[in-house]
Design a protein around this motif. Sequence first.
Motif, short mmCIF file in Angstrom:
data_model
loop_
_atom_site.label_atom_id
_atom_site.label_comp_id
_atom_site.label_asym_id
_atom_site.label_seq_id
_atom_site.Cartn_x
_atom_site.Cartn_y
_atom_site.Cartn_z
N PHE A 11 -10.46 -7.24 -0.71
CA PHE A 11 -10.55 -6.95 0.72
C PHE A 11 -11.99 -6.93 1.23
O PHE A 11 -12.81 -6.14 0.78
N ASP A 52 -5.66 -1.28 -5.24
CA ASP A 52 -5.19 -1.83 -3.96
C ASP A 52 -6.20 -2.81 -3.37
O ASP A 52 -7.30 -2.42 -2.98
N GLU A 53 -5.80 -4.08 -3.35
CA GLU A 53 -6.52 -5.11 -2.61
C GLU A 53 -8.01 -5.19 -2.95
O GLU A 53 -8.87 -5.04 -2.08
N GLN A 62 -16.89 -2.18 -3.82
CA GLN A 62 -15.62 -2.37 -4.53
C GLN A 62 -15.80 -2.14 -6.03
O GLN A 62 -14.97 -1.53 -6.69
N GLU A 89 -7.11 1.13 -1.05
CA GLU A 89 -7.52 0.09 -0.11
C GLU A 89 -8.66 0.64 0.74
O GLU A 89 -8.63 1.80 1.15
N GLU A 110 -2.48 -7.39 -4.20
CA GLU A 110 -3.46 -8.38 -3.76
C GLU A 110 -2.87 -9.35 -2.74
O GLU A 110 -1.77 -9.84 -2.91
N THR A 127 0.84 -1.21 0.00
CA THR A 127 0.00 0.00 0.00
C THR A 127 0.87 1.25 0.00
O THR A 127 0.56 2.24 -0.69
#
Length: 238
Positions: free
Chosen positions: A167, A163-164, A145, A87, A195, A46
């Motif tokens: 999540f 980012d991710e 998301q 994120e 990821e 991140t």
Amino acid sequence: APGRGALVVERLSAGYGGLAVLHEVSLCVKPGELVALIGPNGAGKTTLLRALSGLLPCTGRIQLGQQALQGRSPRQIVQAGVIHCPEGRQLFPDLSVEDNLRLGAHLRRDREAVEADVELVCELFPVLKLRLRQRAASLSGGEQQMLAIARSLMGRPAVLLLDEPSFGIAPLIVGQLFDVLRELNVQGLTALVVEQNAQLALAASQRAYVLEEGRIALHGPSAELAHHEGVRAAYLGL
Ligand code: ATP
């Protein structure tokens, strides 16, 4: 937008106050590539995306095609085409889905094309079209998301920094999200995807980097990394 050249990062170092997190990280993302960045919690993934988007000071070189991006403001970096989908998604919870989408295009001046792109992202994520007037906060985690990714696409990224995406999302929805990412990539989207879910990330990407303790420990074609003993043991649970 295509044709803006590769994102090239050379010897990037960054941290927080006295805490050095990234140590001379070098990587590149070529136009049309989907590149994964995997690694354990706290490796600095991140932090790297935040440095690339101008949210965190760093040393080293960041280049998009002929343009030098290091030291530029977050706004200038967005204008250059590097768009960060953060994120935790960071939507505007009290604004509608539609207004969140439009905010993704707030630096664009091509109003008609923006309207067309709202339609386009709604085709990509049909659930958003059904919820255009709802508050972003009322969406499920997976829908939020999708909205965050759609909002980033509204900026017409030359390179998307994602980012991710998995999540806090149900596994079935994560699979669908990665299907959409792959399809977008087939259509020309260039992206660097951070990821935790290494299996998904390696399956979706052409190349990957493994970040460990702020350094690139390994990189190569994703299909090769998926067969690498160390990667299998550390990240694929095999
Ligand atoms: P994760 O998947 O857990 O987010 P990551 O690889 O993205 O992991 P980072 O979030 O970049 O890792 O964190 C890297 C290091 O920087 C960690 O040691 C973390 O504690 C530290 N760190 C992150 N954000 C800050 C901050 N705002 N201030 C101080 N230290 C921070």
